[in-house]
Scaffold this motif. Structure first.
Motif, PDB file in Angstrom:
ATOM      1  N   SER A  95       0.917  -1.363  -0.396  1.00  0.00           N
ATOM      2  CA  SER A  95      -0.113   0.152   0.304  1.00  0.00           C
ATOM      3  C   SER A  95       0.752   0.731   0.171  1.00  0.00           C
ATOM      4  O   SER A  95       0.287   2.414   0.017  1.00  0.00           O
ATOM      5  CB  SER A  95      -1.029  -0.511   1.247  1.00  0.00           C
ATOM      6  N   ARG A  96       1.793   0.848   0.950  1.00  0.00           N
ATOM      7  CA  ARG A  96       2.550   1.844   0.420  1.00  0.00           C
ATOM      8  C   ARG A  96       3.276   2.690  -0.569  1.00  0.00           C
ATOM      9  O   ARG A  96       3.644   3.446  -1.255  1.00  0.00           O
ATOM     10  CB  ARG A  96       3.799   1.903   1.264  1.00  0.00           C
ATOM     11  N   ILE A  97       4.197   1.939  -1.303  1.00  0.00           N
ATOM     12  CA  ILE A  97       4.677   1.195  -2.301  1.00  0.00           C
ATOM     13  C   ILE A  97       3.447   0.896  -3.611  1.00  0.00           C
ATOM     14  O   ILE A  97       4.124   2.294  -4.951  1.00  0.00           O
ATOM     15  CB  ILE A  97       5.744  -0.078  -3.411  1.00  0.00           C
ATOM     16  N   ASN A  98       2.391   0.604  -4.098  1.00  0.00           N
ATOM     17  CA  ASN A  98       1.676   1.305  -4.665  1.00  0.00           C
ATOM     18  C   ASN A  98       0.112   1.453  -4.303  1.00  0.00           C
ATOM     19  O   ASN A  98      -0.805   0.745  -4.324  1.00  0.00           O
ATOM     20  CB  ASN A  98       1.374  -0.181  -5.480  1.00  0.00           C
ATOM     21  N   PRO A  99       0.726   3.217  -3.562  1.00  0.00           N
ATOM     22  CA  PRO A  99      -1.299   3.099  -3.644  1.00  0.00           C
ATOM     23  C   PRO A  99      -2.502   3.387  -4.108  1.00  0.00           C
ATOM     24  O   PRO A  99      -3.534   3.271  -3.848  1.00  0.00           O
ATOM     25  CB  PRO A  99      -1.135   4.783  -3.173  1.00  0.00           C
ATOM     26  N   ASP A 100      -2.432   3.025  -5.612  1.00  0.00           N
ATOM     27  CA  ASP A 100      -3.602   2.831  -6.903  1.00  0.00           C
ATOM     28  C   ASP A 100      -3.503   1.389  -6.523  1.00  0.00           C
ATOM     29  O   ASP A 100      -3.936   1.363  -7.724  1.00  0.00           O
ATOM     30  CB  ASP A 100      -3.129   3.307  -7.925  1.00  0.00           C
ATOM     31  N   MET A 101      -3.391   0.774  -5.631  1.00  0.00           N
ATOM     32  CA  MET A 101      -3.519  -1.217  -5.930  1.00  0.00           C
ATOM     33  C   MET A 101      -4.547  -1.351  -5.422  1.00  0.00           C
ATOM     34  O   MET A 101      -4.625  -0.476  -4.589  1.00  0.00           O
ATOM     35  CB  MET A 101      -2.816  -1.724  -5.133  1.00  0.00           C
ATOM     36  N   VAL A 102      -5.121  -2.205  -5.591  1.00  0.00           N
ATOM     37  CA  VAL A 102      -6.184  -2.987  -5.441  1.00  0.00           C
ATOM     38  C   VAL A 102      -6.518  -4.382  -4.855  1.00  0.00           C
ATOM     39  O   VAL A 102      -5.378  -5.256  -5.486  1.00  0.00           O
ATOM     40  CB  VAL A 102      -7.605  -3.361  -6.326  1.00  0.00           C
ATOM     41  N   PHE A 103      -5.699  -4.432  -3.883  1.00  0.00           N
ATOM     42  CA  PHE A 103      -5.541  -6.250  -2.748  1.00  0.00           C
ATOM     43  C   PHE A 103      -6.869  -6.729  -2.723  1.00  0.00           C
ATOM     44  O   PHE A 103      -8.071  -5.927  -2.104  1.00  0.00           O
ATOM     45  CB  PHE A 103      -5.274  -4.996  -1.723  1.00  0.00           C
ATOM     46  N   CYS A 104      -6.327  -7.802  -3.291  1.00  0.00           N
ATOM     47  CA  CYS A 104      -7.804  -9.747  -3.129  1.00  0.00           C
ATOM     48  C   CYS A 104      -7.172 -10.183  -2.445  1.00  0.00           C
ATOM     49  O   CYS A 104      -5.774 -10.922  -2.645  1.00  0.00           O
ATOM     50  CB  CYS A 104      -7.257  -9.683  -4.426  1.00  0.00           C
ATOM     51  N   TYR A 105      -7.496 -10.111  -0.911  1.00  0.00           N
ATOM     52  CA  TYR A 105      -7.427 -11.019   0.101  1.00  0.00           C
ATOM     53  C   TYR A 105      -8.807 -13.120   0.441  1.00  0.00           C
ATOM     54  O   TYR A 105      -9.325 -12.409   0.436  1.00  0.00           O
ATOM     55  CB  TYR A 105      -7.136 -10.903   1.475  1.00  0.00           C
ATOM     56  N   VAL A 106      -7.254 -13.027  -0.172  1.00  0.00           N
ATOM     57  CA  VAL A 106      -8.431 -14.929   0.158  1.00  0.00           C
ATOM     58  C   VAL A 106      -8.782 -14.912   1.710  1.00  0.00           C
ATOM     59  O   VAL A 106      -7.775 -15.668   2.200  1.00  0.00           O
ATOM     60  CB  VAL A 106      -7.602 -15.984  -1.010  1.00  0.00           C
ATOM     61  N   SER A 107     -10.064 -14.836   1.791  1.00  0.00           N
ATOM     62  CA  SER A 107     -10.337 -14.958   3.755  1.00  0.00           C
ATOM     63  C   SER A 107     -10.826 -16.654   3.326  1.00  0.00           C
ATOM     64  O   SER A 107     -10.468 -18.032   2.477  1.00  0.00           O
ATOM     65  CB  SER A 107     -11.632 -14.592   3.806  1.00  0.00           C
ATOM     66  N   GLY A 108     -11.866 -16.968   3.878  1.00  0.00           N
ATOM     67  CA  GLY A 108     -12.306 -18.681   4.030  1.00  0.00           C
ATOM     68  C   GLY A 108     -14.586 -17.774   4.006  1.00  0.00           C
ATOM     69  O   GLY A 108     -14.353 -16.848   5.207  1.00  0.00           O
TER      70      GLY A 108
END
Length: 228
Positions: A106-119
């Motif tokens: 998030s610091r390096i790529n603030p325009d990123m969309v982060f998708c987390y595999v939860s459950g």
């Protein structure tokens, strides 16, 4: 995301079943132009879209920070089973590790969309009786606070493996014949792994009305048709 912008995705966990399935969908998608695989061990692949970085310590990714810039998506599929683990160990490998990697991205790529595999069954109240569900819930909650363009938690249930995948769990191999039956009678219980990958690609490109995607949301988004 602008309609003509291509996805440049970081993927973790490709030596596992989910990560490999997501990778295979990204390789097929015209919307994805570049993929950076980060893993503790190499994944056997040669493809013009793919670059690979092998890094052993995910609690300290500072040595590879220079490799991480310029990506607008992360499909975080790295995870461990809670079976046989005490809560402090599971918390470290699930929450601490994930938040360290995500915080750096998030610091390096603030325009990123982060998708987390939860459950499926994750507990965002963080107060339930199931240890793994509380830890996953806190992980989801804390990811949503990071300064990404957006963050989404994917909560798949049972997943039908992708044909040709190398890292399918043995349980899924032996019970493959059950999937058509389960899909008929329990449509909100099962996804094809290809649908999980497609839903991640679409959520980066088009967004979604919820930040937590249950099985029915994953399947609906994967099957939704968009007009660019």
């Amino acid at each position: 995301m602008e309609k003509n912008t291509k996805i440049r995705a970081i993927i973790t966990g490709v030596t596992g079943m989910v990560g490999e399935g997501v990778l295979l969908q990204c390789l097929q998608s015209d919307d994805v132009e570049a993929i950076l695989i980060i893993g503790r061990k190499p994944y056997d692949i040669e493809h013009p879209k793919v670059k690979q970085v092998v890094h052993k310590d995910f609690f300290d990714i500072s040595p590879i920070e220079s490799e991480l810039a310029g990506y607008n998506a992360c499909f975080f599929c790295l995870g461990v089973s809670s079976v046989g683990m005490k809560e402090p160990e599971y918390f470290k490998l699930t929450h601490t590790l994930t938040l360290h990697v995500a915080g750096t991205l998030s610091r390096i790529n603030p325009d990123m969309v982060f998708c987390y595999v939860s459950g499926s069954g994750t507990d965002t109240t963080e107060t339930g009786k199931l240890m793994w569900a509380r830890v996953k819930g806190k992980t989801e909650n804390d990811l949503m606070k990071l300064p990404f363009k957006n963050a989404y938690a994917f909560r798949p249930g049972v997943m039908q493996p992708t044909e040709g995948a190398k890292n399918t769990l043995s349980f899924y191999k032996y019970f493959r014949w059950l999937f058509p039956i389960l899909r008929t009678f329990f449509p909100n219980f099962l996804s094809r792994l290809s649908q999980v990958g497609d839903a991640m690609i679409k959520v980066v490109k088009y967004g979604y009305e919820k930040n937590i995607l249950e099985v029915k949301d994953i399947n609906a988004l994967a099957d939704r048709q968009f007009v660019d």
